[in-house]
Motif scaffolding. Structure first.
Motif, PDB file in Angstrom:
ATOM      1  N   LEU A 193       6.330  -4.142  -9.290  1.00 16.25           N
ATOM      2  CA  LEU A 193       5.718  -2.863  -8.949  1.00 16.25           C
ATOM      3  C   LEU A 193       6.266  -2.363  -7.623  1.00 16.25           C
ATOM      4  O   LEU A 193       6.729  -3.141  -6.785  1.00 16.25           O
ATOM      5  CB  LEU A 193       4.195  -3.027  -8.853  1.00 16.25           C
ATOM      6  CG  LEU A 193       3.512  -3.591 -10.102  1.00 16.25           C
ATOM      7  CD1 LEU A 193       2.065  -3.955  -9.792  1.00 16.25           C
ATOM      8  CD2 LEU A 193       3.588  -2.589 -11.253  1.00 16.25           C
ATOM      9  N   ASP A 194       6.198  -1.048  -7.430  1.00 15.59           N
ATOM     10  CA  ASP A 194       6.645  -0.422  -6.190  1.00 15.59           C
ATOM     11  C   ASP A 194       5.591  -0.664  -5.110  1.00 15.59           C
ATOM     12  O   ASP A 194       4.435  -0.240  -5.258  1.00 15.59           O
ATOM     13  CB  ASP A 194       6.850   1.077  -6.400  1.00 15.59           C
ATOM     14  CG  ASP A 194       7.494   1.778  -5.203  1.00 15.59           C
ATOM     15  OD1 ASP A 194       7.489   1.195  -4.092  1.00 15.59           O
ATOM     16  OD2 ASP A 194       7.989   2.901  -5.375  1.00 15.59           O
ATOM     17  N   TYR A 195       5.968  -1.338  -4.032  1.00 13.02           N
ATOM     18  CA  TYR A 195       4.983  -1.677  -3.000  1.00 13.02           C
ATOM     19  C   TYR A 195       4.452  -0.445  -2.282  1.00 13.02           C
ATOM     20  O   TYR A 195       3.408  -0.498  -1.635  1.00 13.02           O
ATOM     21  CB  TYR A 195       5.594  -2.665  -1.999  1.00 13.02           C
ATOM     22  CG  TYR A 195       6.439  -2.047  -0.916  1.00 13.02           C
ATOM     23  CD1 TYR A 195       5.900  -1.764   0.337  1.00 13.02           C
ATOM     24  CD2 TYR A 195       7.785  -1.752  -1.138  1.00 13.02           C
ATOM     25  CE1 TYR A 195       6.677  -1.204   1.341  1.00 13.02           C
ATOM     26  CE2 TYR A 195       8.557  -1.201  -0.147  1.00 13.02           C
ATOM     27  CZ  TYR A 195       8.007  -0.926   1.099  1.00 13.02           C
ATOM     28  OH  TYR A 195       8.785  -0.363   2.086  1.00 13.02           O
ATOM     29  N   ARG A 196       5.132   0.693  -2.421  1.00 16.93           N
ATOM     30  CA  ARG A 196       4.691   1.924  -1.765  1.00 16.93           C
ATOM     31  C   ARG A 196       3.763   2.762  -2.646  1.00 16.93           C
ATOM     32  O   ARG A 196       3.290   3.815  -2.226  1.00 16.93           O
ATOM     33  CB  ARG A 196       5.908   2.759  -1.367  1.00 16.93           C
ATOM     34  CG  ARG A 196       6.780   2.093  -0.311  1.00 16.93           C
ATOM     35  CD  ARG A 196       8.097   2.810  -0.126  1.00 16.93           C
ATOM     36  NE  ARG A 196       8.903   2.791  -1.346  1.00 16.93           N
ATOM     37  CZ  ARG A 196      10.169   3.207  -1.415  1.00 16.93           C
ATOM     38  NH1 ARG A 196      10.751   3.668  -0.329  1.00 16.93           N
ATOM     39  NH2 ARG A 196      10.841   3.158  -2.547  1.00 16.93           N
ATOM     40  N   ASP A 197       3.505   2.316  -3.842  1.00 23.18           N
ATOM     41  CA  ASP A 197       2.621   3.047  -4.761  1.00 23.18           C
ATOM     42  C   ASP A 197       1.234   3.175  -4.124  1.00 23.18           C
ATOM     43  O   ASP A 197       0.591   2.163  -3.809  1.00 23.18           O
ATOM     44  CB  ASP A 197       2.525   2.276  -6.081  1.00 23.18           C
ATOM     45  CG  ASP A 197       1.683   3.002  -7.133  1.00 23.18           C
ATOM     46  OD1 ASP A 197       0.988   3.971  -6.791  1.00 23.18           O
ATOM     47  OD2 ASP A 197       1.709   2.553  -8.297  1.00 23.18           O
ATOM     48  N   PRO A 198       0.728   4.408  -3.913  1.00 20.99           N
ATOM     49  CA  PRO A 198      -0.600   4.555  -3.303  1.00 20.99           C
ATOM     50  C   PRO A 198      -1.715   3.993  -4.159  1.00 20.99           C
ATOM     51  O   PRO A 198      -2.829   3.770  -3.671  1.00 20.99           O
ATOM     52  CB  PRO A 198      -0.730   6.072  -3.136  1.00 20.99           C
ATOM     53  CG  PRO A 198       0.215   6.663  -4.126  1.00 20.99           C
ATOM     54  CD  PRO A 198       1.358   5.703  -4.224  1.00 20.99           C
ATOM     55  N   HIS A 199      -1.436   3.744  -5.432  1.00 21.58           N
ATOM     56  CA  HIS A 199      -2.430   3.171  -6.338  1.00 21.58           C
ATOM     57  C   HIS A 199      -1.993   1.766  -6.773  1.00 21.58           C
ATOM     58  O   HIS A 199      -2.181   1.375  -7.929  1.00 21.58           O
ATOM     59  CB  HIS A 199      -2.618   4.076  -7.558  1.00 21.58           C
ATOM     60  CG  HIS A 199      -2.933   5.501  -7.198  1.00 21.58           C
ATOM     61  ND1 HIS A 199      -4.130   5.869  -6.608  1.00 21.58           N
ATOM     62  CD2 HIS A 199      -2.192   6.638  -7.324  1.00 21.58           C
ATOM     63  CE1 HIS A 199      -4.130   7.180  -6.394  1.00 21.58           C
ATOM     64  NE2 HIS A 199      -2.968   7.663  -6.820  1.00 21.58           N
ATOM     65  N   LEU A 200      -1.441   1.019  -5.838  1.00 27.13           N
ATOM     66  CA  LEU A 200      -0.876  -0.287  -6.160  1.00 27.13           C
ATOM     67  C   LEU A 200      -1.922  -1.226  -6.746  1.00 27.13           C
ATOM     68  O   LEU A 200      -1.658  -1.929  -7.728  1.00 27.13           O
ATOM     69  CB  LEU A 200      -0.245  -0.912  -4.918  1.00 27.13           C
ATOM     70  CG  LEU A 200       0.353  -2.311  -5.080  1.00 27.13           C
ATOM     71  CD1 LEU A 200       1.420  -2.325  -6.167  1.00 27.13           C
ATOM     72  CD2 LEU A 200       0.939  -2.793  -3.757  1.00 27.13           C
ATOM     73  N   ALA A 201      -3.114  -1.272  -6.170  1.00 32.09           N
ATOM     74  CA  ALA A 201      -4.142  -2.192  -6.673  1.00 32.09           C
ATOM     75  C   ALA A 201      -4.489  -1.878  -8.129  1.00 32.09           C
ATOM     76  O   ALA A 201      -4.648  -2.784  -8.949  1.00 32.09           O
ATOM     77  CB  ALA A 201      -5.384  -2.104  -5.795  1.00 32.09           C
ATOM     78  N   THR A 202      -4.590  -0.594  -8.447  1.00 31.25           N
ATOM     79  CA  THR A 202      -4.870  -0.202  -9.832  1.00 31.25           C
ATOM     80  C   THR A 202      -3.738  -0.629 -10.755  1.00 31.25           C
ATOM     81  O   THR A 202      -3.974  -1.103 -11.874  1.00 31.25           O
ATOM     82  CB  THR A 202      -5.073   1.315  -9.912  1.00 31.25           C
ATOM     83  OG1 THR A 202      -6.175   1.697  -9.085  1.00 31.25           O
ATOM     84  CG2 THR A 202      -5.344   1.756 -11.345  1.00 31.25           C
ATOM     85  N   ALA A 203      -2.494  -0.474 -10.278  1.00 34.70           N
ATOM     86  CA  ALA A 203      -1.344  -0.881 -11.078  1.00 34.70           C
ATOM     87  C   ALA A 203      -1.364  -2.384 -11.339  1.00 34.70           C
ATOM     88  O   ALA A 203      -1.031  -2.843 -12.442  1.00 34.70           O
ATOM     89  CB  ALA A 203      -0.048  -0.481 -10.373  1.00 34.70           C
TER      90      ALA A 203
END
Length: 337
Positions: A193-203
């Protein structure tokens, strides 16, 4: 002998490269002719005094080495002259470092180098892979069948963490920049996953609906909120790096879900745990299951340069030094960025 050292702990400008006495050989020590060393970020913390630990003055820098036994102390039975060896716990806790032509290594902290293993690869993985072993199997008590999240999965420690976890029968979710995600997959990550994704926890929860059993952000950049949200009830969060700024930890969300937060530094590891890690590392080296991105190979005179690069936080790979090479014999194998 030639060595890279500092008179007293201090900034990078205090690093000197010059002649110092060959270290004395204790009864339970082994004098090693050093072939190659690796520069670690923790080396800069010891050198600067940011990581408090007993050191000799002047302090020879460096933690990792690969080389050949020159002489064994009177109480040593496991090593003899000519043996190829490696170590990853020098330069702190009162021990002189590895950035020298010779090093006197405590026998319990020295390991045989398997035949036919590239010594450059061995010294490059010595610290990251041992860190991964200690974090997973000593602190987090990782078990086959569990699922983990590795933050900074394309880094030195992150790659080793993925490789050791996969070998142990663990499913790995990793985070990295898009351009580095293929390295995570090559190491064995099931999901990247992209560590910069603002919704990382959801991903993360999309791929592990009940949460992951262990979260380990090897980079120290991942928001603790992501870890607290992604970890399963009764799970573990391993901490081996953190930003200098103060961090707010959601303690209520953690303790009410029986989540353990486990800090770990390799510098505090016991000799027996390091030896157990070395046994696994040697087996994986023999099986060609450990990899490293070696960016540059340099003479010892470049010690200050390597510390500047490490402190710039812009090194995506390993920097090696050769104590017997002199200035002018620099070999670049990649871009230090």
């Amino acid at each position: 002998m030639l060595a890279a050292y500092v008179p007293v702990p201090g900034p990078v400008e205090t690093i000197r490269v010059g002649e110092v006495p060959v270290p004395p050989l204790g009864a339970n020590e082994v004098l090693v002719t050093v072939e190659t060393v690796a520069a670690d970020p923790v080396d800069t913390l010891v050198r600067s005094g940011a990581y408090p630990t007993p050191v000799q003055q002047p302090l020879v820098l460096g933690r990792d080495l690969v080389g050949t036994v020159l002489e064994a102390g009177s109480a040593v039975t496991d090593f003899k002259p000519g043996d190829r060896v490696w170590s990853n716990s020098m330069g702190h806790d009162g021990r002189q470092g590895s950035f020298a032509q010779y090093a006197s290594v405590p026998a319990p902290r020295l390991y045989h180098l398997p035949a036919h293993v590239d010594p450059r690869l061995a010294v490059a993985v010595a610290h990251p892979a041992a860190t991964a072993y200690l974090a997973w199997f000593v602190r987090a008590r990782l078990r086959p069948g569990e699922t983990v999240l590795v933050g900074g999965g394309a880094g030195n420690v992150g790659t080793a963490a993925t490789q050791l976890a996969v070998r142990a029968g663990v499913r790995v979710l990793a985070t990295a920049r898009p351009e580095d995600q293929e390295r995570c997959r090559a190491a064995g990550a099931d999901v990247v996953l992209d560590y910069r994704d603002p919704h990382l926890a959801t991903a993360v929860l999309d791929h592990a609906p009940d949460g992951v059993d262990v979260v380990w952000d090897t980079s120290g950049r991942q928001d603790i909120e992501v870890s607290a949200t992604a970890v399963a009830d009764g799970g573990r969060i391993v901490v081996t790096a953190a930003p200098e700024r103060a961090t707010t930890v959601p303690l209520r969300r953690l303790y009410t879900r029986d989540v353990a937060v486990l800090g770990m530094v390799i510098s505090r590891a016991r000799s027996r745990d390091l030896a157990a890690a070395a046994a696994v590392i040697n087996q994986m080296l023999t099986e060609n299951r450990l990899t490293a991105r070696i960016l540059a190979e340099l003479p010892l005179e470049a010690a200050a340069h390597t510390h500047r690069l490490l402190e710039s936080d812009d090194v995506a790979g390993r920097l090696l030094l050769h104590p017997w090479n002199r200035e002018g014999e620099t070999v670049w194998t990649g871009q230090a960025s």
